[in-house]
Scaffold this motif. Structure first.
Motif, PDB file in Angstrom:
ATOM      1  N   LEU A 242     -17.133  20.988  24.504  1.00 21.58           N
ATOM      2  CA  LEU A 242     -18.001  21.022  23.335  1.00 21.58           C
ATOM      3  C   LEU A 242     -18.599  19.637  23.150  1.00 21.58           C
ATOM      4  CD1 LEU A 242     -18.957  22.678  20.821  1.00 21.58           C
ATOM      5  CD2 LEU A 242     -16.972  21.744  19.620  1.00 21.58           C
ATOM      6  N   LYS A 243     -19.919  19.529  23.235  1.00 23.83           N
ATOM      7  CA  LYS A 243     -20.575  18.223  23.123  1.00 23.83           C
ATOM      8  C   LYS A 243     -20.641  17.822  21.652  1.00 23.83           C
ATOM      9  CE  LYS A 243     -23.302  18.759  27.342  1.00 23.83           C
ATOM     10  NZ  LYS A 243     -24.662  18.790  27.935  1.00 23.83           N
ATOM     11  N   GLU A 244     -19.933  16.762  21.349  1.00 25.90           N
ATOM     12  CA  GLU A 244     -19.825  16.352  19.953  1.00 25.90           C
ATOM     13  C   GLU A 244     -20.526  15.020  19.677  1.00 25.90           C
ATOM     14  OE1 GLU A 244     -16.115  17.712  17.756  1.00 25.90           O
ATOM     15  OE2 GLU A 244     -15.304  17.147  19.712  1.00 25.90           O
ATOM     16  N   GLU A 245     -21.513  14.685  20.505  1.00 28.11           N
ATOM     17  CA  GLU A 245     -22.220  13.426  20.284  1.00 28.11           C
ATOM     18  C   GLU A 245     -22.882  13.379  18.909  1.00 28.11           C
ATOM     19  OE1 GLU A 245     -22.525  15.314  22.898  1.00 28.11           O
ATOM     20  OE2 GLU A 245     -22.148  14.151  24.723  1.00 28.11           O
ATOM     21  N   GLU A 246     -23.302  14.561  18.420  1.00 28.72           N
ATOM     22  CA  GLU A 246     -23.997  14.610  17.139  1.00 28.72           C
ATOM     23  C   GLU A 246     -23.051  14.880  15.965  1.00 28.72           C
ATOM     24  OE1 GLU A 246     -27.077  17.491  17.451  1.00 28.72           O
ATOM     25  OE2 GLU A 246     -28.143  16.437  19.042  1.00 28.72           O
ATOM     26  N   ALA A 247     -21.757  15.021  16.258  1.00 25.74           N
ATOM     27  CA  ALA A 247     -20.791  15.299  15.186  1.00 25.74           C
ATOM     28  C   ALA A 247     -20.748  14.139  14.196  1.00 25.74           C
ATOM     29  CB  ALA A 247     -19.411  15.547  15.775  1.00 25.74           C
ATOM     30  N   ILE A 248     -20.661  14.478  12.917  1.00 29.90           N
ATOM     31  CA  ILE A 248     -20.680  13.474  11.852  1.00 29.90           C
ATOM     32  C   ILE A 248     -19.286  13.344  11.253  1.00 29.90           C
ATOM     33  CG2 ILE A 248     -21.661  12.875   9.604  1.00 29.90           C
ATOM     34  CD1 ILE A 248     -24.154  14.475  10.452  1.00 29.90           C
ATOM     35  N   PRO A 249     -18.692  12.145  11.296  1.00 30.36           N
ATOM     36  CA  PRO A 249     -17.338  11.954  10.767  1.00 30.36           C
ATOM     37  C   PRO A 249     -17.320  11.864   9.243  1.00 30.36           C
ATOM     38  CG  PRO A 249     -18.173   9.887  11.647  1.00 30.36           C
ATOM     39  CD  PRO A 249     -19.217  10.926  11.943  1.00 30.36           C
ATOM     40  N   LEU A 250     -16.308  12.478   8.654  1.00 30.84           N
ATOM     41  CA  LEU A 250     -16.092  12.425   7.207  1.00 30.84           C
ATOM     42  C   LEU A 250     -14.637  12.087   6.935  1.00 30.84           C
ATOM     43  CD1 LEU A 250     -17.821  15.795   6.172  1.00 30.84           C
ATOM     44  CD2 LEU A 250     -18.860  13.528   6.079  1.00 30.84           C
TER      45      LEU A 250
END
Length: 360
Positions: A242-250
């Motif tokens: 799963l490509k998570e380069e665009e995932a935003i951390p919270l």
């Protein structure tokens, strides 16, 4: 230094293991059962699973796991499949390659083999069992993964996955492979006594004899098969990362709204984030492995469900209208964000219940 790293790795594994064990008493839906087959080790044979998948076993493919000595005789082969995120949740199957990497799955199968007196067998070196998996989830460019039982993480294998488009095939499985279908062998009283057979019918939503009809030939005409050669017994997966380069951390925080009498006792211990379109699932806990305070991240613009399961088997979910937009996620990047989950006291007792409750 190496000793220090080993201790850290052990701590991470123990944390992951304890999280897995903690979840076992929660969901009240029965796990998918194994189907048992009785075959002879000195014959090459093909087996059919009720989804249409096929298992091809070469002659003399088994050795005793404990001694590595060749085994000849009757084999009890046990097999089951899980296809979508709801199957994975019910069977407590994760998709972690590492603490930071997650897989998108095209489905899993689990396979094991035993002697009639319950001695464990494994695949003989140099032999391969081929599984032609009747894929129910459309995924492309899949790789083969194996769940390492020692680390409890998925590991990429070198075995390529071959797509077989059944409608275009003119040859039968036995023509392509060269084996013959396995004859059904009756279970002995000793095999029944140690638990093989009657309880291993699988979980397909019906019982044999209640009007359920299945023809493997129908599946051969209509399915796309994903063929994988395996050299290990255990849990196998058709996946890609799963490509998570665009995932935003919270920095996630969770609260529960409930009108149930036991509302004060409802404690969030594990949160599931399900990406149905990708057939991927990520879970977080408050402390330890994959912490929602330190590791929580969401992919923007992806269909998503966020929920938790309580010890009594009920669930609480984030209403779809409360899912944060990409704009909101970016605003709270690396900041505290509170998710308010709505408790649903009704407990899902089968897969269809879980799907219905989460889809509302």
């Amino acid at each position: 230094m190496k000793k220090h790293l080993s201790i850290l790795s052990l701590c991470a594994f123990l944390s992951f293991f304890l999280v897995q064990k903690q979840a076992e008493a929660q969901l009240k839906i029965p796990k998918t059962l194994f189907v048992s087959y009785q075959i002879e080790a000195n014959r090459c044979q093909s087996l059919s699973y009720f989804t249409g998948s096929r298992i091809f076993i070469p002659q003399d493919a088994f050795v005793y796991k404990a001694t590595k000595e060749p085994y000849q005789g009757r084999v009890i082969l046990k097999y089951r499949e899980t296809h979508d995120v709801f199957d994975f949740i019910i069977n407590e199957q994760h998709l972690f390659v590492s603490q930071k990497q997650v897989l998108k799955s095209g489905g899993m199968f689990e396979i094991a083999a035993y002697t009639p007196d319950n001695k464990e067998l494994e695949i003989r070196e140099g032999k391969k069992i081929q599984v032609r998996f009747a894929a129910q989830v459309a995924q492309e460019k899949l790789d083969s993964y194996f769940l390492n039982p020692e680390t409890n993480f998925w590991e990429k294998q070198q075995s390529p996955i071959v797509s077989l488009n059944a409608p275009k095939r003119e040859q039968s499985d036995t023509d392509l492979w060269g084996g013959s279908p396995a004859a059904a062998l009756p279970l002995t009283e000793e095999e029944l006594a140690i638990g093989f057979g009657a309880d291993d019918l699988g979980d397909w939503g019906g019982e044999w004899g209640d009007g359920w009809e299945f023809s493997p030939e129908d599946s051969l005409r209509n399915e796309v098969f994903k063929a994988m050669d395996i050299g290990k017994m255990g849990l196998h997966n058709y996946d890609f990362l799963l490509k998570e380069e665009e995932a935003i951390p919270l920095v996630a925080h969770f609260e529960v709204e409930s009108t149930a009498p036991n509302a004060a006792d409802l404690t969030v211990s594990k949160v599931y984030c399900v990406y149905e379109k990708s057939n991927a699932i990520v879970y977080y806990t408050q402390d330890g492995f994959s912490s929602w305070e330190k590791d929580f991240r969401l992919l923007p613009n992806e269909p998503l469900q966020i929920f938790c399961i309580f010890e009594d088997g009920s669930i609480a979910k984030l209403p779809k209208e409360k899912l944060p937009t990409a704009e909101v996620l970016n605003k709270y990047k690396n900041k505290k964000y509170t998710f308010v989950l709505q408790h649903e006291p009704k407990k899902p007792l089968k897969k269809e219940d879980l799907v219905a409750q989460l889809s509302q």
